[in-house]
Write a protein that holds these residues in place. Structure first.
Motif, mmCIF file in Angstrom:
data_model
loop_
_atom_site.group_PDB
_atom_site.id
_atom_site.type_symbol
_atom_site.label_atom_id
_atom_site.label_comp_id
_atom_site.label_asym_id
_atom_site.label_seq_id
_atom_site.Cartn_x
_atom_site.Cartn_y
_atom_site.Cartn_z
ATOM 1 N N ASP A 173 -13.411 4.881 9.411
ATOM 2 C CA ASP A 173 -12.807 6.049 10.035
ATOM 3 C C ASP A 173 -11.354 5.750 10.415
ATOM 4 O O ASP A 173 -11.055 4.696 11.001
ATOM 5 N N GLY A 174 -10.458 6.670 10.064
ATOM 6 C CA GLY A 174 -9.059 6.522 10.428
ATOM 7 C C GLY A 174 -8.241 5.646 9.488
ATOM 8 O O GLY A 174 -7.052 5.406 9.751
ATOM 9 N N TYR A 175 -8.846 5.187 8.398
ATOM 10 C CA TYR A 175 -8.110 4.356 7.434
ATOM 11 C C TYR A 175 -6.918 5.154 6.903
ATOM 12 O O TYR A 175 -7.048 6.304 6.485
ATOM 13 N N LYS A 176 -5.753 4.541 6.913
ATOM 14 C CA LYS A 176 -4.516 5.253 6.580
ATOM 15 C C LYS A 176 -4.155 5.101 5.098
ATOM 16 O O LYS A 176 -3.903 3.985 4.627
ATOM 17 N N VAL A 177 -4.127 6.233 4.414
ATOM 18 C CA VAL A 177 -3.803 6.257 2.988
ATOM 19 C C VAL A 177 -2.552 7.099 2.777
ATOM 20 O O VAL A 177 -2.497 8.262 3.180
ATOM 21 N N GLY A 178 -1.540 6.498 2.153
ATOM 22 C CA GLY A 178 -0.308 7.208 1.847
ATOM 23 C C GLY A 178 -0.244 7.595 0.382
ATOM 24 O O GLY A 178 -0.867 6.957 -0.469
ATOM 25 N N ILE A 179 0.501 8.661 0.114
ATOM 26 C CA ILE A 179 0.717 9.119 -1.263
ATOM 27 C C ILE A 179 2.212 9.338 -1.459
ATOM 28 O O ILE A 179 2.848 10.023 -0.653
ATOM 29 N N THR A 209 -13.572 9.982 8.182
ATOM 30 C CA THR A 209 -12.368 10.798 8.081
ATOM 31 C C THR A 209 -11.169 9.875 7.864
ATOM 32 O O THR A 209 -10.886 9.002 8.689
ATOM 33 N N LEU A 210 -10.499 10.058 6.742
ATOM 34 C CA LEU A 210 -9.318 9.251 6.444
ATOM 35 C C LEU A 210 -8.069 9.934 6.985
ATOM 36 O O LEU A 210 -8.023 11.153 7.138
ATOM 37 N N ASP A 211 -7.048 9.158 7.249
ATOM 38 C CA ASP A 211 -5.749 9.684 7.681
ATOM 39 C C ASP A 211 -4.827 9.657 6.462
ATOM 40 O O ASP A 211 -4.525 8.580 5.936
ATOM 41 N N ILE A 212 -4.404 10.836 5.992
ATOM 42 C CA ILE A 212 -3.623 10.935 4.756
ATOM 43 C C ILE A 212 -2.192 11.381 5.065
ATOM 44 O O ILE A 212 -1.975 12.333 5.814
ATOM 45 N N LEU A 226 12.442 5.259 -0.289
ATOM 46 C CA LEU A 226 12.410 5.845 1.051
ATOM 47 C C LEU A 226 10.996 6.266 1.425
ATOM 48 O O LEU A 226 10.562 6.108 2.568
ATOM 49 N N GLY A 227 10.273 6.801 0.449
ATOM 50 C CA GLY A 227 8.884 7.179 0.691
ATOM 51 C C GLY A 227 8.032 5.974 1.021
ATOM 52 O O GLY A 227 7.182 6.011 1.920
ATOM 53 N N LEU A 228 8.263 4.867 0.308
ATOM 54 C CA LEU A 228 7.542 3.622 0.582
ATOM 55 C C LEU A 228 7.824 3.129 1.990
ATOM 56 O O LEU A 228 6.898 2.758 2.730
ATOM 57 N N LYS A 232 5.202 2.693 5.078
ATOM 58 C CA LYS A 232 5.012 1.374 5.692
ATOM 59 C C LYS A 232 5.200 1.471 7.205
ATOM 60 O O LYS A 232 4.402 0.928 7.989
ATOM 61 N N ASP A 233 6.249 2.180 7.620
ATOM 62 C CA ASP A 233 6.507 2.343 9.060
ATOM 63 C C ASP A 233 5.408 3.142 9.742
ATOM 64 O O ASP A 233 5.129 2.953 10.935
ATOM 65 N N TRP A 234 4.790 4.063 9.002
ATOM 66 C CA TRP A 234 3.676 4.866 9.524
ATOM 67 C C TRP A 234 2.421 4.024 9.712
ATOM 68 O O TRP A 234 1.541 4.343 10.494
ATOM 69 N N GLY A 235 2.344 2.931 8.971
ATOM 70 C CA GLY A 235 1.189 2.043 9.067
ATOM 71 C C GLY A 235 0.180 2.196 7.956
ATOM 72 O O GLY A 235 -1.009 1.892 8.128
ATOM 73 N N ALA A 236 0.636 2.651 6.794
ATOM 74 C CA ALA A 236 -0.266 2.845 5.660
ATOM 75 C C ALA A 236 -0.967 1.541 5.279
ATOM 76 O O ALA A 236 -0.331 0.493 5.176
ATOM 77 N N ALA A 237 -2.274 1.646 5.060
ATOM 78 C CA ALA A 237 -3.042 0.491 4.595
ATOM 79 C C ALA A 237 -3.170 0.520 3.075
ATOM 80 O O ALA A 237 -3.456 -0.504 2.456
#
Length: 344
Positions: A173-179, A209-212, A226-228, A232-237
């Protein structure tokens, strides 16, 4: 002497007939059936070379010549030169059908001309039109489309990536996934959306529930980086990269700053030398590239030309969605041998 001359002439004529018969299934048929003009968004990149190989194979099977042209780069500044290619194909009396992927709008006159000439047009790769803007009312020459189903292919990434997370105890729960979404076109939207919807669906089925976080960037130098950085600063795993362009900008950054990104998992789309290098050394030197999905570019070219030929032969045709192929470090060489993964 007259008999010898007669025999000689008969022999020459017989050899000529044999030669004509020998050509009938190859170049002779190609000349007789005409030409399928393939005009792509590019020509030199490995992706387009694989498309070209598939297109030529389909033409050869049915006895059609195939021409393949594309602009210098996939940029709207080359729309003019691509339009000239379409016009040249339309003005060629041997052209029997067009297979076309445009890099911008402004082809209404050419498409109307194709309709008036009775030339079928196959959309391929990412298609022709934007909400019908290039279609003259009542004069749409297109018979169907052949392209990667971007949403479904991105879902393949999500399925395999989520399976990796579960296998390694990371689906929590809460695993952070970036796109990192490579642009705001339908392609970018479908890939980001297809991945997001599928991975959320899979997580929900497990009560998670994932954090997207989706970073939408334009195809300008430095924007994907910049997106990367933002993710990274947001804490994406974990981060999903929606095309080869994103990978090509992210890879140098994570390889030059291995310690900064070493704990982030990555997955991607498309192919290319950077993904090969990254995947082969993933985890040993820098962040892990778990896997990616490759477009089957060879079959995109093959099926697009085959559709045009089927139409010319009076057969029914329908849109073709080409599935993406998931690859990892374990099978990347096999996919390269099958012309699914490409270098370049």
């Amino acid at each position: 002497m007259k008999k010898l001359i007669s025999l000689s002439l008969a022999l020459v004529m017989a050899l000529g007939l044999v030669a004509c018969g020998g050509d009938a299934s190859t170049s002779g048929d190609a000349a007789g059936n005409g030409t399928i003009a393939v005009i792509a968004k590019g020509e030199t990149h490995a992706f387009w070379q694989a498309v070209k190989a598939g297109a030529e194979a389909a033409g050869a099977e049915a006895g059609y010549a195939v021409t393949f042209r594309g602009p210098t780069a996939e940029s709207e500044e080359f729309v003019g030169s691509q339009r000239e290619m379409v016009q040249a194909a339309l003005n060629n009396s041997d052209t029997k059908a067009l297979v076309l992927a445009t890099i911008g709008l402004g082809f209404a006159d050419e498409l109307t001309s194709a309709y008036d000439k009775g030339l079928p047009v196959v959309e391929f790769d990412s298609g022709l039109y934007s909400d019908g803007a290039d279609i003259t009312e009542g004069k749409d020459p297109t018979i169907g489309s052949v392209a990667t189903n971007n949403k479904a292919a991105a879902a393949v990434v999500a399925e395999n990536f989520y399976a990796y997370l579960k296998a390694n105890g990371l689906a929590v729960d809460g695993y952070k996934v970036g796109i990192i979404q490579h642009d705001s076109t339908a392609t970018g939207i479908d890939r980001a959306g297809g991945f997001k919807e599928k991975i959320e669906e899979l997580a929900a089925a497990d009560g998670i529930t994932l954090d997207i976080n989706v970073q939408v960037k334009a195809n300008n130098a430095g924007e994907y980086k910049l997106g990367l950085t933002a993710l990274k600063d947001w804490g994406a795993a974990a981060i999903f990269m929606t095309n080869e362009g994103v990978v090509n900008e992210v890879f140098p950054e994570i390889s030059d700053n291995a310690a900064t990104y070493k704990d982030i998992l990555f997955c991607g789309f498309d192919a290319g030398t950077n993904q090969y290098t990254w995947m082969k050394d993933a985890g040993a030197t820098y962040a892990l590239l778990v896997g990616s999905v490759a477009q089957d570019s060879y079959n995109i070219g093959y099926e697009a030309v085959k559709m045009a030929i089927n139409k010319l032969d009076g057969k029914d045709v329908a849109d073709v969605g080409i599935a993406g192929v998931w690859y990892t470090a374990e099978n990347i060489d096999e996919q390269r041998d099958r012309n699914i993964f490409y270098m370049g």
